[in-house]
Design a protein around this motif. Sequence first.
Motif, PDB file in Angstrom:
ATOM      1  N   TRP A   1       0.835  -1.213   0.000  1.00 26.23           N
ATOM      2  CA  TRP A   1       0.000   0.000   0.000  1.00 26.23           C
ATOM      3  C   TRP A   1       0.863   1.255   0.000  1.00 26.23           C
ATOM      4  O   TRP A   1       0.614   2.197  -0.765  1.00 26.23           O
ATOM      5  CB  TRP A   1      -0.919  -0.042   1.226  1.00 26.23           C
ATOM      6  N   ILE A   2       1.898   1.268   0.841  1.00 29.93           N
ATOM      7  CA  ILE A   2       2.799   2.424   0.903  1.00 29.93           C
ATOM      8  C   ILE A   2       3.494   2.633  -0.445  1.00 29.93           C
ATOM      9  O   ILE A   2       3.571   3.765  -0.949  1.00 29.93           O
ATOM     10  CB  ILE A   2       3.845   2.230   2.027  1.00 29.93           C
ATOM     11  N   LEU A   3       3.963   1.544  -1.057  1.00 25.56           N
ATOM     12  CA  LEU A   3       4.627   1.649  -2.365  1.00 25.56           C
ATOM     13  C   LEU A   3       3.686   2.167  -3.442  1.00 25.56           C
ATOM     14  O   LEU A   3       4.072   2.978  -4.288  1.00 25.56           O
ATOM     15  CB  LEU A   3       5.176   0.277  -2.772  1.00 25.56           C
ATOM     16  N   LEU A   4       2.445   1.713  -3.400  1.00 24.97           N
ATOM     17  CA  LEU A   4       1.458   2.156  -4.388  1.00 24.97           C
ATOM     18  C   LEU A   4       1.231   3.655  -4.284  1.00 24.97           C
ATOM     19  O   LEU A   4       1.241   4.377  -5.292  1.00 24.97           O
ATOM     20  CB  LEU A   4       0.144   1.397  -4.189  1.00 24.97           C
ATOM     21  N   VAL A   5       1.058   4.135  -3.057  1.00 24.82           N
ATOM     22  CA  VAL A   5       0.835   5.573  -2.858  1.00 24.82           C
ATOM     23  C   VAL A   5       2.064   6.361  -3.284  1.00 24.82           C
ATOM     24  O   VAL A   5       1.955   7.390  -3.973  1.00 24.82           O
ATOM     25  CB  VAL A   5       0.486   5.874  -1.378  1.00 24.82           C
ATOM     26  N   GLU A   6       3.241   5.909  -2.898  1.00 24.58           N
ATOM     27  CA  GLU A   6       4.479   6.616  -3.262  1.00 24.58           C
ATOM     28  C   GLU A   6       4.650   6.716  -4.775  1.00 24.58           C
ATOM     29  O   GLU A   6       5.041   7.775  -5.293  1.00 24.58           O
ATOM     30  CB  GLU A   6       5.684   5.901  -2.649  1.00 24.58           C
ATOM     31  N   GLU A   7       4.360   5.631  -5.485  1.00 20.63           N
ATOM     32  CA  GLU A   7       4.484   5.654  -6.941  1.00 20.63           C
ATOM     33  C   GLU A   7       3.459   6.591  -7.579  1.00 20.63           C
ATOM     34  O   GLU A   7       3.757   7.283  -8.563  1.00 20.63           O
ATOM     35  CB  GLU A   7       4.325   4.241  -7.511  1.00 20.63           C
ATOM     36  N   LEU A   8       2.257   6.615  -7.024  1.00 22.86           N
ATOM     37  CA  LEU A   8       1.229   7.521  -7.549  1.00 22.86           C
ATOM     38  C   LEU A   8       1.635   8.982  -7.350  1.00 22.86           C
ATOM     39  O   LEU A   8       1.448   9.822  -8.239  1.00 22.86           O
ATOM     40  CB  LEU A   8      -0.108   7.248  -6.848  1.00 22.86           C
ATOM     41  N   VAL A   9       2.202   9.283  -6.183  1.00 22.18           N
ATOM     42  CA  VAL A   9       2.661  10.651  -5.915  1.00 22.18           C
ATOM     43  C   VAL A   9       3.813  11.004  -6.846  1.00 22.18           C
ATOM     44  O   VAL A   9       3.859  12.098  -7.420  1.00 22.18           O
ATOM     45  CB  VAL A   9       3.101  10.810  -4.441  1.00 22.18           C
ATOM     46  N   LYS A  10       4.754  10.076  -7.011  1.00 17.64           N
ATOM     47  CA  LYS A  10       5.914  10.313  -7.869  1.00 17.64           C
ATOM     48  C   LYS A  10       5.473  10.618  -9.303  1.00 17.64           C
ATOM     49  O   LYS A  10       6.085  11.440  -9.992  1.00 17.64           O
ATOM     50  CB  LYS A  10       6.825   9.082  -7.859  1.00 17.64           C
ATOM     51  N   GLY A  11       4.405   9.976  -9.745  1.00 18.27           N
ATOM     52  CA  GLY A  11       3.889  10.208 -11.090  1.00 18.27           C
ATOM     53  C   GLY A  11       2.923  11.370 -11.183  1.00 18.27           C
ATOM     54  O   GLY A  11       2.340  11.615 -12.233  1.00 18.27           O
ATOM     55  N   ARG A  12       2.742  12.085 -10.063  1.00 17.54           N
ATOM     56  CA  ARG A  12       1.837  13.260  -9.985  1.00 17.54           C
ATOM     57  C   ARG A  12       0.370  12.886 -10.190  1.00 17.54           C
ATOM     58  O   ARG A  12      -0.443  13.699 -10.642  1.00 17.54           O
ATOM     59  CB  ARG A  12       2.224  14.358 -10.988  1.00 17.54           C
ATOM     60  N   PHE A  13       0.011  11.665  -9.807  1.00 12.44           N
ATOM     61  CA  PHE A  13      -1.395  11.240  -9.862  1.00 12.44           C
ATOM     62  C   PHE A  13      -2.006  11.464  -8.473  1.00 12.44           C
ATOM     63  O   PHE A  13      -2.343  10.519  -7.753  1.00 12.44           O
ATOM     64  CB  PHE A  13      -1.494   9.765 -10.271  1.00 12.44           C
ATOM     65  N   MET A  14      -2.148  12.733  -8.096  1.00 14.76           N
ATOM     66  CA  MET A  14      -2.487  13.057  -6.710  1.00 14.76           C
ATOM     67  C   MET A  14      -3.917  12.660  -6.341  1.00 14.76           C
ATOM     68  O   MET A  14      -4.188  12.292  -5.193  1.00 14.76           O
ATOM     69  CB  MET A  14      -2.286  14.550  -6.447  1.00 14.76           C
ATOM     70  N   GLU A  15      -4.837  12.734  -7.294  1.00 19.17           N
ATOM     71  CA  GLU A  15      -6.222  12.342  -6.985  1.00 19.17           C
ATOM     72  C   GLU A  15      -6.276  10.871  -6.571  1.00 19.17           C
ATOM     73  O   GLU A  15      -6.899  10.515  -5.548  1.00 19.17           O
ATOM     74  CB  GLU A  15      -7.124  12.588  -8.194  1.00 19.17           C
ATOM     75  N   ASP A  16      -5.626  10.003  -7.355  1.00 13.32           N
ATOM     76  CA  ASP A  16      -5.590   8.585  -7.015  1.00 13.32           C
ATOM     77  C   ASP A  16      -4.770   8.341  -5.754  1.00 13.32           C
ATOM     78  O   ASP A  16      -5.111   7.474  -4.941  1.00 13.32           O
ATOM     79  CB  ASP A  16      -5.002   7.775  -8.174  1.00 13.32           C
ATOM     80  N   ALA A  17      -3.689   9.076  -5.603  1.00 14.77           N
ATOM     81  CA  ALA A  17      -2.837   8.904  -4.419  1.00 14.77           C
ATOM     82  C   ALA A  17      -3.617   9.177  -3.144  1.00 14.77           C
ATOM     83  O   ALA A  17      -3.535   8.417  -2.167  1.00 14.77           O
ATOM     84  CB  ALA A  17      -1.621   9.828  -4.506  1.00 14.77           C
ATOM     85  N   ASN A  18      -4.401  10.256  -3.149  1.00 21.03           N
ATOM     86  CA  ASN A  18      -5.209  10.590  -1.969  1.00 21.03           C
ATOM     87  C   ASN A  18      -6.279   9.533  -1.716  1.00 21.03           C
ATOM     88  O   ASN A  18      -6.520   9.134  -0.570  1.00 21.03           O
ATOM     89  CB  ASN A  18      -5.868  11.962  -2.149  1.00 21.03           C
ATOM     90  N   ARG A  19      -6.907   9.084  -2.788  1.00 19.02           N
ATOM     91  CA  ARG A  19      -7.980   8.091  -2.643  1.00 19.02           C
ATOM     92  C   ARG A  19      -7.437   6.781  -2.068  1.00 19.02           C
ATOM     93  O   ARG A  19      -8.012   6.214  -1.133  1.00 19.02           O
ATOM     94  CB  ARG A  19      -8.633   7.851  -4.012  1.00 19.02           C
TER      95      ARG A  19
END
Length: 242
Positions: free
Chosen positions: A53-71
């Motif tokens: 879960w932590i890796l998924l969020v970190e990768e989403l943030v790194k790719g600037r997919f902030m909407e998905d990262a927050n969700r």
Amino acid sequence: MQSLRRELSAGHRPLHETCIALIRLFGSKGFGTRGLELLAAMEKLNYDIRRAWILLVEELVKGRFMEDANRVFLKGANGGLRATDELYDLMIEEDCKVGDHSNALDIAYAMEEAGRMATTFHFNCLLSVQATCGIPEISFATFENMEYGEDYMKPDTESYNWVIQAYTRAESYDRLLVECFSKYGVVREAIRHFRALRKFEGGIKVLHNEGKFGDPLSLYLRALCREGMHTYFVGLLTCWKL
């Protein structure tokens, strides 16, 4: 995914490393929903999903997919997962950078519920967003919470700067600057901000502020008198429409 489906349909148990590799891939491509589905599948296989879960969020943030990262982050946090200190900091900071005050605040609450209290760093992130919202009272309320809070959340130089910016960026808050400059004898600056305030309808009424906080208008008048600036004083009387 097709290979994973074939592996599952054949009755084999995928390796934890395989799932982690897919999680990284989904995060880097912005596939938050697929990532959540894989996390659910991992949970059914009795895998510990926290790291994934932590890796998924970190990768989403790194790719600037902030909407998905927050969700994805909030879904995991609401489900009892605890992030690392670094991830809490990253999410709050990045949300504030894009002006997403709501999600930043939700993550701060989730962090505190997990046992880690917000520090000066987190409050300054929130202040950076509040400084641009046009309602400086919100920034000041946050600042007061910091002032009366524990040592780890006390305001620093950055905090003061954000609050000052909150008031100077708000169109109707030349009143505060007129008041400050009048109090401390910087009359030329008080006059400059008074002139800016006059451009707004009801500006003098705003300066009077219903007689509250020492009546900023009266402070300004007394400052003009002390400096012998009778011309400005007379000019003020002609436009005084309370």
